[in-house]
Design a protein around this motif. Structure first.
Motif, PDB file in Angstrom:
ATOM      1  N   ASN A 154     -10.953  -2.103  57.260  1.00  0.00           N
ATOM      2  CA  ASN A 154      -9.619  -1.586  57.444  1.00  0.00           C
ATOM      3  C   ASN A 154      -9.118  -1.284  58.731  1.00  0.00           C
TER       4      ASN A 154
ATOM      5  N   PRO B  99     -10.737  -1.300  51.763  1.00  0.00           N
ATOM      6  CA  PRO B  99     -11.100  -0.724  50.391  1.00  0.00           C
ATOM      7  C   PRO B  99      -9.979  -0.058  49.684  1.00  0.00           C
ATOM      8  N   ARG B 100      -9.996  -0.102  48.408  1.00  0.00           N
ATOM      9  CA  ARG B 100      -8.669   0.448  47.518  1.00  0.00           C
ATOM     10  C   ARG B 100      -9.430   1.139  46.277  1.00  0.00           C
ATOM     11  N   GLY B 101      -8.876   2.301  46.053  1.00  0.00           N
ATOM     12  CA  GLY B 101      -9.005   2.991  44.858  1.00  0.00           C
ATOM     13  C   GLY B 101      -7.899   2.740  44.013  1.00  0.00           C
TER      14      GLY B 101
ATOM     15  N   ALA C 154     -17.528   5.879  43.210  1.00  0.00           N
ATOM     16  CA  ALA C 154     -16.462   5.954  43.759  1.00  0.00           C
ATOM     17  C   ALA C 154     -15.133   5.603  43.210  1.00  0.00           C
TER      18      ALA C 154
ATOM     19  N   GLY D  72     -11.329   7.251  46.796  1.00  0.00           N
ATOM     20  CA  GLY D  72     -10.073   7.170  47.542  1.00  0.00           C
ATOM     21  C   GLY D  72      -9.754   8.565  47.987  1.00  0.00           C
ATOM     22  N   PHE D  73      -9.830   9.468  47.048  1.00  0.00           N
ATOM     23  CA  PHE D  73      -9.605  10.989  47.359  1.00  0.00           C
ATOM     24  C   PHE D  73     -10.533  11.351  48.536  1.00  0.00           C
TER      25      PHE D  73
ATOM     26  N   ILE E 178     -17.582   3.975  50.643  1.00  0.00           N
ATOM     27  CA  ILE E 178     -18.140   4.875  49.864  1.00  0.00           C
ATOM     28  C   ILE E 178     -18.465   4.613  48.256  1.00  0.00           C
TER      29      ILE E 178
ATOM     30  N   GLY F 297     -17.314   2.381  56.630  1.00  0.00           N
ATOM     31  CA  GLY F 297     -18.235   2.491  55.482  1.00  0.00           C
ATOM     32  C   GLY F 297     -17.575   2.591  54.345  1.00  0.00           C
TER      33      GLY F 297
ATOM     34  N   SER G 158      -2.482  16.003  43.412  1.00  0.00           N
ATOM     35  CA  SER G 158      -1.762  16.179  42.132  1.00  0.00           C
ATOM     36  C   SER G 158      -1.669  14.625  41.605  1.00  0.00           C
TER      37      SER G 158
ATOM     38  N   TYR H 158       7.017   5.853  50.868  1.00  0.00           N
ATOM     39  CA  TYR H 158       7.295   7.473  51.095  1.00  0.00           C
ATOM     40  C   TYR H 158       8.012   7.663  52.358  1.00  0.00           C
TER      41      TYR H 158
ATOM     42  N   GLY I 296      -9.252   9.254  51.785  1.00  0.00           N
ATOM     43  CA  GLY I 296      -7.924   9.293  52.174  1.00  0.00           C
ATOM     44  C   GLY I 296      -7.344  10.616  52.025  1.00  0.00           C
TER      45      GLY I 296
ATOM     46  N   ALA J 123      -4.052   2.161  52.600  1.00  0.00           N
ATOM     47  CA  ALA J 123      -5.137   1.306  51.958  1.00  0.00           C
ATOM     48  C   ALA J 123      -4.257  -0.083  52.081  1.00  0.00           C
TER      49      ALA J 123
ATOM     50  N   GLY K  57      -2.360   6.672  48.145  1.00  0.00           N
ATOM     51  CA  GLY K  57      -2.288   7.092  49.515  1.00  0.00           C
ATOM     52  C   GLY K  57      -0.872   6.861  49.877  1.00  0.00           C
TER      53      GLY K  57
END
Ligand code: FAD
Length: 467
Positions: free
Chosen positions: A436, A73-75, A113, A146-147, A204, A202, A137, A32, A150, A84, A79
């Motif tokens: 991270n 970590p990654r959802g 999570a 992740g929400f 989640i 940490g 969104s 972005y 991040g 991430a 982001g």
């Protein structure tokens, strides 16, 4: 780092080392930003590990601590500040398999999570007629963890504020990265030590979130002759205590016409600015009165559309927040954006008058600390970095906050100062700095001078081959 020893230590936990897949999972929506794109394009981990349950997370973090393998970590990787991305390489911890819903109560839900937010809402609607207070969104992709780690707010923030407002997260279960990882249940003010810390202090694994009553939200699009008329209407709607909205977003012409492809047939002409809205069915008649009072143009109302026509349209929230920017980037890769906050309508007018079509305005109406605010996600027709910095500087000089979306660190994107609580928590939860790396300046360079105007460049990026 000793990756071979790490892999041996985690045994049969699913792993993936195919370079293409690892690279793909090492990316988020960093592109972005033209600056982040240049800086982070080469970044990749060496391995992706996918824990099957919370016990696997403990095993992985103990192994990482012992072998000094960095863990990011990654959802869903949505982001958009490179949060991430593994700046020191190592391992991507893919949390998407931890997606159990643990309990649903009348006013709260507890879930793992990795659950996708839309799936979470589907279950709570069915069980108790409740839904999350607000969501990004990226609702149909993003994970709960992740929400929380991040994100900040989104669709629903017009009523409920953001994730950092007390009461919007009820509890977090976090696993530390130590010789013997601890499982901590955080409540109250302790939650803020880990929320919006990009997973630096940490992992989640569970969250408990408050619910609100769910509605069949009605999508509405209203047309105006100018963006300032749209903003004035947006502000008045946001102040209506008797009307329930989930989304109010003024977007300046010509973006709606040029970028909202499927909605274009409803827009009268290219110079029309719009306000995107989600409103509870009970408030629709009052909204129609408000639109009439403002002599505005009702362009679309989803509850009166024929079913087949309605099905062809994306939900209005996928035109809003960072989806506005995403739609623009698909058509014109030369644009970028800013994240701002305008204290009042006069400041929005200053920005609109000062930057004109170089910065078409996009506002998200929000409610923070009890006040209606104009959160800006203005588009910038990008020329070069110096000009972008100048636009930021002019905003700050005119009393408008900027949360710089062209930086990957916690501090530079947000408050431009150290969050002491998050730093202190990291000392206990991640004493070797495994989690991270490079995202918390205070950890790597406590003396970094935020007033120097210099952007932070993490050393690990050089290790990976950056200039
Ligand atoms: C089109 C678009 C629209 C967006 N709209 C919004 C919006 O409306 N509101 C908003 O707030 N954001 C928005 N974002 C940003 C992003 O979508 C949200 O932050 C989203 O919630 C991130 O979820 P994710 O699962 O993709 O997290 P990821 O991108 O995978 O991770 C986000 C951060 O959290 C860390 N992390 C992930 N999981 C965990 C975990 N379990 N424990 C600890 N750390 C973890 C990651 O390391 C990373 O630092 C948008 C982004 C895009 C591209």
């Amino acid at each position: 780092m000793d990756l071979t020893a790490f892999r041996a230590a985690i045994g049969d936990i699913p792993q993936q080392d195919h370079p293409k897949i690892v690279q793909q999972k090492s990316r988020d929506h960093y592109w972005y930003s033209p600056r982040l794109k240049a800086e982070l394009d080469h970044v990749t981990a060496q391995l992706v590990v996918t824990p099957r349950d919370q016990a696997d997370v403990v095993t992985i973090l103990a192994a990482a601590f012992k072998t000094r393998v960095p863990v990011t970590p990654r959802g869903a990787g949505t982001g958009n500040y490179g949060q991430a991305m593994p700046l020191s390489g190592g391992v991507i911890l893919d949390l998407t398999s931890l997606d159990r819903i643990i309990s649903v109560g009348k006013d709260r839900v507890r879930a793992e999570a990795g659950v996708i937010l839309e799936k979470l809402d589907e279950q709570t609607k069915e069980a108790v007629g409740g839904e999350m207070r607000f969501h990004p969104s990226t609702y149909r992709m993003a994970t709960l963890g992740g929400f929380i780690a991040g994100g900040s707010g989104g669709v629903g923030s017009i009523r409920w504020g953001g994730l950092r407002n007390f009461g919007n997260i009820l509890g977090l279960r976090v696993i530390t990265c130590e010789e013997t990882p601890r499982i901590l249940d955080l409540t109250g003010p302790d939650i803020l030590k880990v929320a919006h810390a990009y997973g630096t202090n940490g992992i989640i694994v569970e969250a408990e979130m408050p619910l609100t009553a769910s509605y069949e939200w009605v999508d509405v699009m209203v047309g105006f002759e100018s963006i300032m008329d749209a903003c004035a209407f947006g502000e008045q709607a946001a102040r209506q205590d008797g009307m329930l909205f989930k989304e109010i977003a003024p977007v300046a012409a010509p973006l709606p016409h040029d970028w909202f492809n499927r909605h274009r047939p409803y827009i009268k002409h290219r110079d029309q600015s719009v306000v995107l809205m989600m409103v509870a069915p009970v408030a629709v008649p009052a909204l129609m009165d408000l639109i009439a009072f403002h002599k505005a143009d009702l362009l679309l109302r989803s509850d009166t559309l024929p079913e087949d026509e309605k099905k062809k349209l994306p939900p209005v929230y996928e035109l809003a927040w960072n989806h506005t920017t995403l739609r623009g980037l698909k058509l014109d890769p030369g644009i970028t954006y800013l994240q701002t906050q305008y204290p009042d309508l006069a400041h929005v007018k200053w920005a609109v008058d000062t930057f004109g079509d170089e910065m078409p305005m996009h506002i998200e109406m929000g409610r923070f600390d009890g006040r209606v605010v104009f959160s800006g996600l203005p588009i910038v027709r990008y020329t070069n970095e110096e000009r972008l910095e100048e636009i930021i500087r002019l905003h700050e000089a005119n009393g408008c906050l900027v949360f710089n979306p062209h930086r990957y660190t916690l501090e530079e994107g947000g408050m431009k100062k150290t969050d002491r609580d998050q730093l202190e928590f990291k000392k206990q939860a991640d004493p070797k700095g495994i989690l991270n790396p490079g995202k918390m300046i205070a950890w790597d360079d406590p003396d970094f001078d935020f007033d120097s105007g210099r952007a932070w460049l993490f050393d690990g990026l050089k290790t990976l081959g950056a200039a």
